[in-house]
Design an enzyme around this catalytic site. Structure first.
Site, PDB file in Angstrom:
ATOM      1  N   TYR A 237       7.876  16.551  10.160  1.00 58.58           N
ATOM      2  CA  TYR A 237       6.737  15.633  10.265  1.00 58.58           C
ATOM      3  C   TYR A 237       7.217  14.388  11.002  1.00 58.58           C
ATOM      4  O   TYR A 237       8.078  13.661  10.503  1.00 58.58           O
ATOM      5  CB  TYR A 237       6.275  15.309   8.852  1.00 58.58           C
TER       6      TYR A 237
ATOM      7  N   TYR B  25      -1.087  19.370  -1.646  1.00 59.24           N
ATOM      8  CA  TYR B  25       0.146  18.571  -1.586  1.00 59.24           C
ATOM      9  C   TYR B  25      -0.067  17.180  -2.179  1.00 59.24           C
ATOM     10  O   TYR B  25       0.664  16.733  -3.064  1.00 59.24           O
ATOM     11  CB  TYR B  25       0.613  18.442  -0.131  1.00 59.24           C
ATOM     12  N   HIS B  26      -1.072  16.473  -1.707  1.00 57.34           N
ATOM     13  CA  HIS B  26      -1.266  15.086  -2.103  1.00 57.34           C
ATOM     14  C   HIS B  26      -1.770  14.966  -3.536  1.00 57.34           C
ATOM     15  O   HIS B  26      -1.618  13.926  -4.173  1.00 57.34           O
ATOM     16  CB  HIS B  26      -2.229  14.401  -1.129  1.00 57.34           C
TER      17      HIS B  26
ATOM     18  N   LYS C  22      -4.379  -4.067  -2.573  1.00 59.35           N
ATOM     19  CA  LYS C  22      -3.695  -3.262  -1.562  1.00 59.35           C
ATOM     20  C   LYS C  22      -4.132  -3.747  -0.181  1.00 59.35           C
ATOM     21  O   LYS C  22      -5.167  -3.309   0.339  1.00 59.35           O
ATOM     22  CB  LYS C  22      -3.998  -1.779  -1.750  1.00 59.35           C
TER      23      LYS C  22
ATOM     24  N   ASP D 159      -2.847   1.055   4.002  1.00 54.52           N
ATOM     25  CA  ASP D 159      -2.096   1.987   3.158  1.00 54.52           C
ATOM     26  C   ASP D 159      -2.990   2.501   2.030  1.00 54.52           C
ATOM     27  O   ASP D 159      -3.484   1.731   1.218  1.00 54.52           O
ATOM     28  CB  ASP D 159      -0.865   1.276   2.587  1.00 54.52           C
TER      29      ASP D 159
ATOM     30  N   HIS E 196      -1.997   4.966  -0.204  1.00 61.17           N
ATOM     31  CA  HIS E 196      -1.229   5.541  -1.312  1.00 61.17           C
ATOM     32  C   HIS E 196      -1.288   4.566  -2.490  1.00 61.17           C
ATOM     33  O   HIS E 196      -0.528   3.604  -2.561  1.00 61.17           O
ATOM     34  CB  HIS E 196       0.205   5.812  -0.886  1.00 61.17           C
TER      35      HIS E 196
END
Length: 656
Positions: free
Chosen positions: A5, A161-162, A530, A534, A536
Site C-alpha cells: 500500500y 478490514y476497517h 478531531k 483524519d 480514524h
C-alpha cells in the site's frame, strides 16, 4: 497478487516509488490517496490544510492521474485503489489516464479494484462525503457501469478490514461486512430494474470482492475466512439466485492487522505481520487472492521505501521459500477448525439477523457503530487489565534501544511540508490553463443527472467520466454533488455504547471527578475534537466514552472539524479541557492552528493531544502550548483520564 500500500507527497514521487516496487517483484499496485482526495477536496481547500500528501498521494485532476501512472501499462496492470466516497471519480480519472497512454488501454482491458464500501466509512474510517442514500446510488451506478463496460474490474471491495480496526469481533466482522454487501447488491438490483436478466445479476455478484483483516490469532482468523466463504455462497444462492460455482466464489484480498501493531518495541511487529499472513495463506480452500502487508513501523508514521520492501520480501519468502503453497487444504477434516467455523457461523448469522431487524445495513449504521465502540472498549479493558497480553506494551516491557528508529526522523518517512504549497500552486495553475467552458458544461451535466431521482435516471458514471476528460478537479466534482446530495455527519457511537462496567479503578476515578466537580462548582467538561480530515476516530471515541463513564460532561461531535469550529465549540460549551486526536501526520500544522484559534477566542483551557506523533515532534507541540501528548504506547486510558482530571484542577486553580 503481491502488493504494498503506497503513495505520498506528489504524483511524480509516487510514480517513482511504484516503478521501483514493480522492479523488486511486486505484481500489482495498491494506491494510497491522501485524505483530501479521499474526501473530495482540492489541495487549496481550508479543510485540506496540513493533510496534502501525508497519508497518500494527492490526485486533483486527470493530469495528476496521468503523472501517477506514467510508464506503467494500464492494459496489463492490476491496480487496487483505496478510495470510497470519491471512488466513481477516481475510476473515471483512471479510465481517462488509460486512454491517454501510448498505446491507449480501453475500458474492457482495465483490471483492478476500487474499495468503494461507503457503509464501513460511516462505521470505522470516516472518509465519507455524502449521505448514505446518495452514496449508495453512486455505488450502484458504478457497479452497474463496470459490469457492462469494464468487465475485469472489481467495482467494490467490501471492507471487513476497517471493522476489525474499529474493534469488531470476528463474528461482527463477518456479520457487518456481509450485511454491507447485501445492501450494495440490493441497491444494484434495484438500479438494474425488474427487467434485468438473472445472468446480469449473477455477473454483478461475481464482481464483488472483499478486503479482509487478519489478526495475530491466526487460527481463529483462518476459521473466520472459511465461515465468510460459506455465508457468501449461501447469500448468492438463496438471495440472488446465483448458480455458477465460479461466480459464487468468495474472492478477497487482505491486509493484515494494523490495530495490533505497537509503537512500543516496534520490531515485534515483524513477527506479528508474518503470523497474520499465515491466516490467509495456510489453508488453500480459503486463501487470499491478493495480499498487502503493512510495514513494521506503521504505528510510528509513514513507512520508507526500505520498510515497504521488507513487507514485500515477507510475502516472497512465504511464497517461494516455504511449502505452504505446495499442499491441498491442510485444515480439511480438522475437528478443531470445523468447530471454530460452526461457532462463528452461528454468532455471525445471529448478528446479521439483528442488522436485518434494524432495516438492513444502511438503517443499522447507528446500531453497528455503537456495537463497534463497545467491542473496542472491551478490547482496551482486557489490555489494561492484563487479560490480553501485548508483548512489549503491557508485558515484557524491558527493552534495548532500537537501531531501527535511531535516525533523525525516528525510522519513518517525513513528508516535506513544502509539498502542500506546491500542490496548491499546481492545482491553481491547472485551473487557469484548461478550457473552463468545457468544465462548466461537464459539471452542469453532472448536476443535472444527480438531481434526477426518477427510476429511469441516467447513470452517474457517464457525466463523471466526461467531467474527468474536461479537466474538472476532485473538489469540483465533489462540490457539485454536495450541492445536490447535501453533506452528512455520521453517528459517533459514543452515546450508543453501553454504560461502563464497575471496577475499583473506575470507582476511584468517579470519586476524583466528583471531588473536582465540588471544587469547580459544576461538572468538569471535556471537548474531544478531531481537526482536519483524519477519520480514524477509534481513540477519540474511547476517550469520550471513558470520560462519560467517570462522570465528566463530554462534547464530541465527530470528525472533520476546522480549528475555528473547535474554538467556537469550546467557547459555546464552556469546556475545562480540550482533547485533540490526529493520526494522519498533520499534527505539526493543525495542532498549533487550533491552539491559536482557541487563544484568539479567549479560551485558556489546557489542550492535550493524542495520535501517531513521533517523539521528535513532541517538544514543538509543547512549545506551541500543548499540555500533554499521548501516543499508541499510552494504552492505559484510565491513567490518561486521571492525568487529564488533575490537569483540569491545576489549571482552574483548585488542585486536589
Amino acid at each position: 497478487m503481491m502488493r504494498t500500500y503506497a503513495g505520498h507527497s506528489t504524483a511524480k514521487a509516487s510514480n517513482e516509488l511504484y516503478r521501483r516496487n514493480l522492479e523488486k517483484g511486486q505484481t500489482g499496485l495498491s494506491v494510497a490517496f491522501d485524505l483530501p482526495t479521499q474526501t473530495g477536496y482540492d489541495p487549496d481547500d481550508e479543510l485540506s490544510r496540513g493533510e496534502v500528501g501525508k497519508v497518500g498521494v494527492p490526485i486533483a485532476h486527470r493530469g495528476d492521474m496521468e503523472a501517477l501512472l506514467e510508464g506503467i501499462p494500464l492494459g496489463e496492470m492490476n491496480t487496487s485503489m483505496t478510495i470510497n466516497a470519491t471512488a466513481a471519480w477516481l475510476l473515471a480519472l483512471y479510465i481517462v489516464a488509460a486512454e491517454s497512454q501510448s498505446p491507449p488501454a480501453s475500458q474492457d482491458q482495465l483490471q483492478g479494484t476500487t474499495q468503494n464500501d461507503i457503509i464501513k466509512e460511516f462505521l470505522a474510517r470516516g472518509t465519507y462525503a455524502f449521505p448514505p442514500g446518495p452514496s449508495m446510488r453512486l455505488i450502484a451506478d458504478m457497479v452497474a457501469y463496470t459490469v457492462l463496460h469494464i468487465p475485469k474490474w472489481n467495482p467494490i471491495n467490501i471492507c471487513s478490514y476497517h471493522l476489525q480496526e474499529a474493534g469488531a469481533t470476528p463474528a461482527q466482522e463477518i456479520a457487518y461486512s456481509m450485511s454491507n454487501a447485501i445492501a450494495v447488491l440490493d441497491a444494484v438490483k434495484e438500479r438494474l430494474g425488474e427487467s434485468a436478466e438473472q445472468d446480469t445479476m449473477s455477473k454483478v455478484f461475481g464482481r464483488i470482492s472483499f478486503f479482509v483483516n487478519a489478526g495475530v490469532r491466526f487460527v481463529e482468523e483462518h476459521a473466520k475466512l472459511r465461515a465468510m466463504s460459506i455465508i457468501w455462497e449461501e447469500i448468492g444462492r438463496q438471495r440472488y439466485g446465483v448458480t455458477d460455482e465460479k461466480l459464487l466464489r468468495f474472492r478477497y484480498g487482505v491486509q493484515v492487522n494494523s490495530l495490533g501493531l505497537t509503537e512500543a518495541q516496534p520490531e515485534n511487529n515483524v513477527q506479528r505481520i508474518v503470523l497474520e499472513a499465515l491466516a490467509v495463506t495456510l489453508g488453500r480452500n480459503a486463501r487470499a487472492r491478493a495480499i498487502q502487508l503493512p510495514a513494521w513501523n506503521e504505528a510510528l508514521g509513514l513507512p520508507r521505501p526500505f520498510d515497504q520492501q521488507w513487507s514485500l520480501r515477507i510475502q516472497q519468502v512465504l511464497a517461494y521459500e516455504t511449502d505452504i503453497l505446495d499442499y491441498p487444504d491442510i485444515f480439511e477434516g480438522s475437528k478443531v477448525m470445523d468447530g471454530l467455523v460452526e461457532d462463528l457461523l452461528g454468532k455471525a448469522r445471529a448478528e446479521m439477523a439483528v442488522v436485518a431487524e434494524h432495516g438492513g445495513a444502511v438503517d443499522a449504521v447507528p446500531y453497528m457503530k455503537g456495537a463497534l465502540v463497545e467491542s473496542h472498549r472491551e478490547r482496551i479493558r482486557r489490555i489494561e487489565a492484563g487479560e490480553q497480553i501485548v508483548v512489549g506494551q503491557n508485558r515484557f516491557t524491558e527493552t534495548e534501544s532500537s537501531p531501527l528508529t535511531a535516525d533523525a526522523e525516528g525510522g519513518i518517512l517525513v513528508v516535506d511540508p513544502a509539498v502542500e504549497a506546491q500542490q496548491i500552486e499546481a492545482v491553481r495553475q491547472w485551473r487557469s490553463s484548461r478550457d473552463q467552458a468545457a468544465v462548466d458544461a461537464a459539471l452542469g451535466e453532472l448536476a443535472r443527472v444527480a438531481a434526477d431521482e426518477s427510476a429511469e435516471r441516467e447513470n452517474l458514471m457517464v457525466p463523471t467520466i466526461a467531467a474527468a476528460r474536461a479537466g474538472a478537479t476532485t473538489g469540483e466534482w465533489s462540490a457539485t454533488l454536495r450541492k445536490v446530495f447535501d453533506s452528512y455527519r455520521a453517528p459517533t457511537g459514543v452515546g450508543e455504547a453501553a454504560a461502563a462496567v464497575s471496577g475499583p479503578e473506575l470507582e476511584e476515578l468517579r470519586e476524583q471527578v466528583a471531588s473536582l466537580q465540588e471544587r469547580l462548582g459544576r461538572r468538569p467538561k471535556i471537548l474531544v475534537g478531531k481537526p482536519g480530515l483524519d477519520g480514524h476516530s477509534n481513540g477519540a471515541e474511547q476517550i469520550a466514552v471513558r470520560a462519560r463513564d467517570i462522570g465528566m460532561d463530554v462534547v464530541y461531535s465527530g470528525i472533520r472539524l476546522t480549528p475555528s469550529q473547535i474554538a467556537k465549540s469550546a467557547v459555546d460549551e464552556g469546556v475545562h479541557v480540550i482533547g485533540l486526536s490526529i493520526l494522519s501526520g498533520s499534527h505539526r500544522e493543525l495542532i498549533p492552528a487550533v491552539i491559536q484559534a482557541l487563544r484568539q477566542a479567549g479560551v485558556d483551557a489546557p489542550v492535550v493531544v493524542g495520535g501517531i506523533i513521533p517523539d521528535q515532534d513532541v517538544p514543538a507541540l509543547k512549545q506551541a502550548g500543548v499540555a500533554a501528548v499521548y501516543t499508541p504506547k499510552d494504552f492505559d486510558i484510565s491513567k490518561i483520564m486521571r492525568e487529564i482530571v488533575e490537569l483540569v484542577g491545576e489549571r482552574a486553580g483548585v488542585p486536589a
